[in-house]
Design a protein around this motif. Structure first.
Motif, short mmCIF file in Angstrom:
data_model
loop_
_atom_site.label_atom_id
_atom_site.label_comp_id
_atom_site.label_asym_id
_atom_site.label_seq_id
_atom_site.Cartn_x
_atom_site.Cartn_y
_atom_site.Cartn_z
N ALA A 1 0.52 -0.96 0.12
CA ALA A 1 -0.63 0.26 -0.26
C ALA A 1 0.72 1.53 0.00
O ALA A 1 0.39 2.55 -0.39
CB ALA A 1 -0.86 -0.31 0.67
N CYS A 2 2.54 1.14 0.57
CA CYS A 2 2.87 2.33 0.73
C CYS A 2 3.59 2.77 -0.84
O CYS A 2 3.78 3.59 -0.73
CB CYS A 2 4.01 2.10 1.45
SG CYS A 2 3.15 2.58 3.46
N VAL B 1 12.48 -3.50 -1.55
CA VAL B 1 11.39 -4.45 -2.48
C VAL B 1 11.47 -2.71 -3.48
O VAL B 1 11.47 -3.12 -4.96
CB VAL B 1 9.58 -3.89 -2.13
CG1 VAL B 1 8.54 -4.35 -3.42
CG2 VAL B 1 9.73 -5.76 -0.17
N GLU B 2 11.67 -1.88 -3.38
CA GLU B 2 11.46 -0.54 -4.43
C GLU B 2 12.29 -1.15 -5.37
O GLU B 2 12.44 -0.29 -6.64
CB GLU B 2 11.90 0.47 -3.72
CG GLU B 2 12.03 1.59 -5.26
CD GLU B 2 9.88 2.12 -5.32
OE1 GLU B 2 10.50 1.84 -6.77
OE2 GLU B 2 9.63 2.37 -4.76
N THR B 3 13.48 -1.69 -5.24
CA THR B 3 14.95 -2.13 -5.92
C THR B 3 14.31 -2.92 -6.79
O THR B 3 14.50 -2.77 -8.05
CB THR B 3 15.88 -2.65 -4.94
OG1 THR B 3 16.41 -1.66 -4.30
CG2 THR B 3 17.30 -3.00 -6.12
N VAL B 4 13.96 -3.85 -6.13
CA VAL B 4 13.15 -4.88 -7.48
C VAL B 4 11.92 -4.34 -8.20
O VAL B 4 11.89 -4.54 -9.36
CB VAL B 4 12.19 -5.67 -6.43
CG1 VAL B 4 11.81 -7.24 -7.62
CG2 VAL B 4 13.15 -6.67 -6.00
N LEU B 5 10.89 -3.44 -8.09
CA LEU B 5 10.47 -2.45 -8.92
C LEU B 5 11.10 -1.81 -9.44
O LEU B 5 10.37 -2.11 -10.89
CB LEU B 5 9.24 -2.58 -8.12
CG LEU B 5 8.08 -3.29 -7.07
CD1 LEU B 5 7.84 -1.63 -6.05
CD2 LEU B 5 7.54 -3.71 -7.01
N TYR C 1 1.45 0.70 -15.47
CA TYR C 1 0.45 -0.35 -14.78
C TYR C 1 1.28 -0.72 -13.05
O TYR C 1 2.23 -2.07 -12.86
CB TYR C 1 0.58 -1.78 -15.16
CG TYR C 1 -0.10 -2.00 -17.05
CD1 TYR C 1 -1.66 -1.89 -17.02
CD2 TYR C 1 1.37 -1.81 -17.93
CE1 TYR C 1 -1.61 -1.33 -17.85
CE2 TYR C 1 0.59 -1.48 -19.05
CZ TYR C 1 -1.15 -1.11 -19.38
OH TYR C 1 -1.69 -1.67 -20.85
N LYS C 2 1.96 0.99 -12.52
CA LYS C 2 2.48 0.56 -10.98
C LYS C 2 2.08 -0.59 -10.33
O LYS C 2 3.01 -1.18 -9.27
CB LYS C 2 3.42 1.72 -10.92
CG LYS C 2 3.99 2.29 -9.73
CD LYS C 2 5.00 1.34 -9.96
CE LYS C 2 5.90 1.30 -8.79
NZ LYS C 2 6.33 3.17 -7.74
N ALA C 3 0.56 -0.24 -10.14
CA ALA C 3 -0.23 -0.75 -9.07
C ALA C 3 -0.39 -2.55 -9.29
O ALA C 3 -0.60 -2.85 -8.63
CB ALA C 3 -1.70 -0.05 -8.72
N CYS D 1 4.67 -7.85 -4.08
CA CYS D 1 4.36 -8.46 -3.19
C CYS D 1 3.72 -9.85 -2.70
O CYS D 1 3.90 -10.50 -1.91
CB CYS D 1 3.90 -7.36 -2.02
SG CYS D 1 4.08 -5.66 -2.38
N LEU D 2 2.70 -10.00 -3.76
CA LEU D 2 2.61 -11.01 -3.75
C LEU D 2 2.64 -12.94 -3.77
O LEU D 2 3.24 -13.29 -3.17
CB LEU D 2 1.20 -11.76 -4.83
CG LEU D 2 0.61 -12.75 -4.39
CD1 LEU D 2 -0.30 -12.94 -2.80
CD2 LEU D 2 -0.70 -12.94 -5.71
N LEU D 3 3.66 -12.33 -5.30
CA LEU D 3 5.18 -13.40 -4.74
C LEU D 3 6.20 -13.75 -4.03
O LEU D 3 6.24 -14.21 -3.73
CB LEU D 3 6.03 -12.38 -5.96
CG LEU D 3 7.19 -14.16 -7.00
CD1 LEU D 3 6.32 -15.12 -6.99
CD2 LEU D 3 7.79 -13.28 -7.63
N LEU D 4 6.12 -12.37 -3.69
CA LEU D 4 7.60 -12.41 -1.71
C LEU D 4 6.31 -13.20 -0.70
O LEU D 4 7.35 -13.82 0.24
CB LEU D 4 8.25 -10.86 -1.59
CG LEU D 4 8.96 -10.27 -2.87
CD1 LEU D 4 9.10 -9.20 -2.70
CD2 LEU D 4 9.95 -10.96 -2.80
#
Length: 651
Positions: free
Chosen positions: A257-258, A432-436, A449-451, A458-461
């Motif tokens: 969410a953040c 997580v931002e690094t992965v994104l 399609y950022k969302a 996050c679901l995969l992690l």
């Protein structure tokens, strides 16, 4: 030249069409957001449960000497190298290094893999923290006594032990036993009121109190209530802990969410996650130093330095590994965060400031921890060495036990675990931002399609962390903790340093800093030259050697993992390192020119303001375009003018 670069940025951004503008990279709203984001990332669980223990174990205040030396010769140079590259090129590690040299295709990918693996087990810690926070809302802290259904007869309460000692008896299972009865629990016979002996070997004599293993109530809460790990092994991991699954899902919902709103949202949140822990630390320290026994804890921690420990290799190895863990270098995170900087941000200043703040924070957290551990030792009639430990045992067993002995323990428990929560969130956001960023940089169409990208990641992690929610999940957690970011970050750090200095070079790094408007005293530029070219690579090689020389197999408590699990751990470790040769093979296979092309920067290894010119002019001019610092404008004008004369633009 700096003013010219800024003018060129404005011209390019002003000339974008609406469709082109959609792919413009986000930047921090304020430079302070980058500073606090990096600070929140650097100050992590390792500062709380690893540094204080290493400090007291390796000579107290004397440990700060190798710690600061390693920081200066390895930590800060690599830190600065990463933030400079990220800010200058404005790309994440997975796309930056292939543009630096195609042969380095897998280097950035390896860094992203490390962040990915670390993020999996990091949120397990967050789930544990939520478990403790919710457990705190009880009239009596459940880890403060042995009256729960998860407690065993071996559970020991100091209150009951003191009552039995006043009667010259021994506490066991809520009862006071005489020496004969207590010795029989250990299959021994009483020699007198204070010692037992083995009837089969009368010379084997031991104190009565050491006959039966005592287990702290807080340890039984951690092992038997939250983890339910008792009796579990790698061959029998038990059932799923649905409470932990729920808390893990809750943690990932918060993170997702953040992050879904991008860095502009998390850039504001990190003001809280970076600064709030300091407020709680000050409160805990103010309380800790007023407790009886606090001085003994501080004395044990820092006030009695043992200089002779500096001659031991293990001390220097511990200092080096802690620097890498604490600063978070070679995870690709600093490159990612700095890639969102304004081109003119003084990243060198931020490097020194963040490193110093991080080290001071580690020392201060140690003061907080050991002032309270000193109180605990005093209350239990023990020495500080007997209660001091590291890792999850410190924050989930020892410290909660110490808090339970304080007045109004629920208040201090809430403060402590919320502090851990905010510290964890700051680091988790970054990884997580690094992965994104790696995904979005590699596939630019995903930016709109950022969302969906955040949700999927996050679901995969979350799914990959479910094995750590089993009753034996602590074993999987420790395997990840041991291997996911140990030897691999040293190897990737060395490859990064060699790759950048051999392809881009020290001189170009200095020119890049000057082009970004960063003026440095001559002594600082000499510092970069000495460290990047000599001291840092030599230090990394020595760290790698001693890491392997002093390496111990993965374990948890007294349980050393089976050999096949150790192999699995090394495969986990190698999953990030193997990306380097795989990437090199792919680059060689795709290369259609000479081998030299694999070791030279591509045309797109340039500031973000220049890359649109490559796309605007098309592939016909791209092979001839070269970004040359300080000479680019004249070079570019000459190249383009020549090309336009032979191929005038269509009207």
């Amino acid at each position: 030249m700096y003013e010219e670069t800024q003018e060129r940025e404005q011209q390019i951004s002003g000339s974008k069409t609406k469709g082109e503008g959609e792919n413009v990279r986000e930047t921090w709203t304020r430079p302070s957001q980058f500073f606090f984001y990096c600070l929140g990332y650097a100050v992590n669980f390792g500062n709380v449960w690893r540094f204080p223990y290493l400090c007291y174990k390796n000579g107290g205040a004397a440990f700060l000497i190798p710690y600061m030396i390693i920081l200066l010769v390895a930590g800060i140079p690599i830190f600065c190298l990463e933030v400079t590259l990220g800010q200058y090129i404005s790309l994440g590690p997975a796309t930056l290094f292939p543009k630096l040299a195609p042969i380095l295709l897998g280097l950035g990918v390896g860094m992203v893999i490390i962040s990915f693996l670390t993020a999996i087990y990091f949120n397990i810690i967050m789930a544990w923290i939520f478990f403790y926070i919710f457990a705190t809302f009880n009239a009596v802290l459940p880890w403060s006594n042995c009256n729960n259904d998860f407690n065993t007869p071996a559970c020991y309460m100091e209150e009951g032990g003191a009552m039995c000692r006043n009667r010259s008896l021994y506490y066991y299972d809520h009862s006071c036993l005489n020496a004969s009865e207590y010795c029989q629990l250990g299959h021994l016979s009483a020699l007198n009121h204070t010692h037992c002996y083995n009837p089969d070997s009368p010379t084997q004599i031991k104190p009565v109190e050491g006959t039966v293993l005592r287990v702290m109530a807080s340890e039984e809460f951690f092992r038997n209530r939250m983890l339910r790990v008792t009796g579990r092994t790698w061959d029998d991991m038990g059932e799923m802990q649905w409470e932990l699954v729920g808390f893990l899902l809750f943690a990932w919902i918060i993170v997702g969410a953040c992050l879904v709103k991008g860095i502009k949202m998390t850039g504001k949140i990190v003001y809280f996650t970076a600064l709030f822990p300091y407020l709680i630390l000050v409160i805990l320290f103010a309380r800790g130093i007023t407790l009886d026994g606090a001085y003994q804890g501080l004395e044990f921690y820092l006030l009695k330095p043992n200089i002779t420990r500096l001659t031991e290799v293990e001390v220097w190895s511990d200092a080096a590994i802690q620097i890498f863990y604490s600063l978070g270098i070679c995870f690709g995170c600093h490159i990612t965060l700095s890639s969102y900087n304004k081109f003119s941000n003084n990243c060198v200043r931020d490097t020194f400031a963040i490193a110093i703040f991080n080290c001071l924070t580690s020392v201060f957290i140690g003061l907080v921890i050991f002032s309270i551990l000193g109180f605990m030792a005093k209350e239990l009639g023990m020495v500080v060495e007997e209660v001091a430990t590291s890792g999850s045992g410190l924050v989930f067993i020892v410290f909660p036990a110490a808090i339970s002995l304080m007045p109004f323990p629920q208040i201090w428990s809430i403060l402590f675990f919320i502090m851990l929560l905010t510290i964890g969130l700051g680091s988790q956001f970054t990884m997580v931002e690094t992965v994104l960023t790696a995904l979005v940089d590699q596939f630019e169409s995903l930016q709109v399609y950022k969302a969906q990208v955040v949700t999927f990641t996050c679901l995969l992690l979350f799914v990959m962390g479910l094995t750590m929610c089993l009753e034996g999940g602590i074993y999987m957690f420790e395997l990840f903790f041991f291997f996911s970011a140990g030897f691999s970050i040293i190897v990737l750090g060395l490859m990064q340093l060699i790759g950048v200095q051999s392809v881009f070079g020290y001189r170009n790094m200095m020119l890049a800093m000057r082009e970004m408007g960063i003026d440095q005293p001559r002594v600082v530029t000499w510092y970069w030259a000495v460290t990047w070219l000599f001291l840092t690579p030599a230090t990394l090689i020595m760290i790698a050697f001693f890491y392997l020389h002093l390496f111990m197999p993965a374990y948890w408590g007294d349980y050393e993992f089976p050999s096949e699990i150790q192999v699995l751990g090394w495969l986990l470790c190698g999953s990030s390192m193997i990306s380097i040769p795989i990437g090199a093979i792919i680059a060689i296979a795709k290369n259609k020119g000479s081998m030299k092309n694999l070791f030279v920067p591509s045309p797109e290894f340039c500031p973000a303001s220049v890359r649109p010119l490559l796309k605007a002019k098309g592939t016909e001019t791209e092979p001839r375009f070269r970004y040359t610092m300080y000479h680019n404008d004249a070079f570019m004008d000459t190249e383009m003018t020549t090309k336009e004369k032979s191929h005038p633009p269509e009207k």
